[in-house]
Design a protein around this motif. Structure first.
Motif, PDB file in Angstrom:
ATOM      1  N   ALA A  40       1.782   8.485  -7.409  1.00  0.00           N
ATOM      2  CA  ALA A  40       1.511   9.934  -6.146  1.00  0.00           C
ATOM      3  C   ALA A  40       0.622  11.295  -7.206  1.00  0.00           C
ATOM      4  O   ALA A  40       0.287  11.593  -7.092  1.00  0.00           O
ATOM      5  N   ARG A  55       1.109   3.769  -3.207  1.00  0.00           N
ATOM      6  CA  ARG A  55       1.289   5.115  -2.526  1.00  0.00           C
ATOM      7  C   ARG A  55       1.687   6.252  -3.769  1.00  0.00           C
ATOM      8  O   ARG A  55       1.373   7.239  -4.137  1.00  0.00           O
ATOM      9  N   ALA A  56       3.177   5.894  -3.112  1.00  0.00           N
ATOM     10  CA  ALA A  56       4.086   6.324  -4.010  1.00  0.00           C
ATOM     11  C   ALA A  56       4.322   6.642  -4.623  1.00  0.00           C
ATOM     12  O   ALA A  56       4.975   7.124  -6.289  1.00  0.00           O
ATOM     13  N   LEU A  75      -6.633   9.007  -5.956  1.00  0.00           N
ATOM     14  CA  LEU A  75      -6.196   7.221  -5.394  1.00  0.00           C
ATOM     15  C   LEU A  75      -6.501   7.438  -4.252  1.00  0.00           C
ATOM     16  O   LEU A  75      -6.061   8.250  -2.590  1.00  0.00           O
ATOM     17  N   LYS A  76      -6.915   6.522  -3.624  1.00  0.00           N
ATOM     18  CA  LYS A  76      -7.002   5.998  -2.268  1.00  0.00           C
ATOM     19  C   LYS A  76      -6.154   3.886  -2.521  1.00  0.00           C
ATOM     20  O   LYS A  76      -7.249   3.932  -2.943  1.00  0.00           O
ATOM     21  N   VAL A  77      -5.592   4.198  -0.977  1.00  0.00           N
ATOM     22  CA  VAL A  77      -5.144   2.709  -1.208  1.00  0.00           C
ATOM     23  C   VAL A  77      -5.112   1.957  -0.142  1.00  0.00           C
ATOM     24  O   VAL A  77      -4.955   2.659   0.832  1.00  0.00           O
ATOM     25  N   SER A  78      -6.271   0.982   0.244  1.00  0.00           N
ATOM     26  CA  SER A  78      -5.508   0.441   1.189  1.00  0.00           C
ATOM     27  C   SER A  78      -6.391  -1.267   1.163  1.00  0.00           C
ATOM     28  O   SER A  78      -5.880  -1.877   0.681  1.00  0.00           O
ATOM     29  N   CYS A 101       0.879  -0.933   0.188  1.00  0.00           N
ATOM     30  CA  CYS A 101      -0.348  -0.676  -0.150  1.00  0.00           C
ATOM     31  C   CYS A 101       1.018   0.954   0.521  1.00  0.00           C
ATOM     32  O   CYS A 101       0.892   2.168  -0.857  1.00  0.00           O
ATOM     33  N   THR A 102       2.054   1.256   0.913  1.00  0.00           N
ATOM     34  CA  THR A 102       2.474   2.206   1.062  1.00  0.00           C
ATOM     35  C   THR A 102       3.505   2.465  -0.244  1.00  0.00           C
ATOM     36  O   THR A 102       3.665   3.798  -0.846  1.00  0.00           O
TER      37      THR A 102
END
Length: 142
Positions: A22, A18-19, A27-30, A14-15
């Motif tokens: 970007a 996201r990077a 955008l949502k990442v979970s 997820c991290t």
């Protein structure tokens, strides 16, 4: 005593996504889909399906990733984002990223992205990845 724990691939992926993504507006990442998700913004959901421990420090892991975005009858934006996610997570350089627990990619275990039919009027694509991942080592005292 030394304890080896399975890596938290959901958190790391997820991290990482996201990077790397970007530039994708909103955008949502979970690791879970929000109950009120409407499809108006891109959403990536990462799920670690577990696997076996193949060595003292190595774990075989299967990871499922869902990408949702936009209306079901117009899936191009969703499919393009899913293809980008697939490319990022199958690029061998993901093993070299600082802090990456991914030690190897089992290419024959990576599949997708596939369109998923559902009742909601939101485009959905799904893909699966198989990784060898390094566990977290902790020294413990008794």
């Amino acid at each position: 005593m030394t304890m080896v724990m399975p890596p938290d691939l959901e958190l790391w992926i997820c991290t990482y996504l996201r990077a790397q993504l970007a530039d994708v507006s909103g955008l949502k990442v979970s690791n879970r889909e929000p109950d009120d998700y409407s499809g108006s913004v891109p959403l990536i959901v990462v799920r670690d399906d577990g696997g076996s421990q193949s060595d003292r420090l190595l774990f075989d892991r299967s990871v499922g990733v869902t990408v949702r975005y936009g209306p079901r009858n117009s899936p191009k934006k969703c499919r393009d984002l899913a293809a980008r996610v697939y490319g990022l997570l199958t690029d061998p350089s993901v093993c070299l990223v600082e802090g990456s627990p991914i030690a190897g990619i089992s290419e024959d275990g990576c599949n997708g992205p596939y369109a998923v039919a559902e009742d909601a009027d939101i485009a959905r694509f799904y893909m699966v990845f198989e990784f060898s991942a390094v566990g977290t080592v902790e020294n413990t005292e008794i």
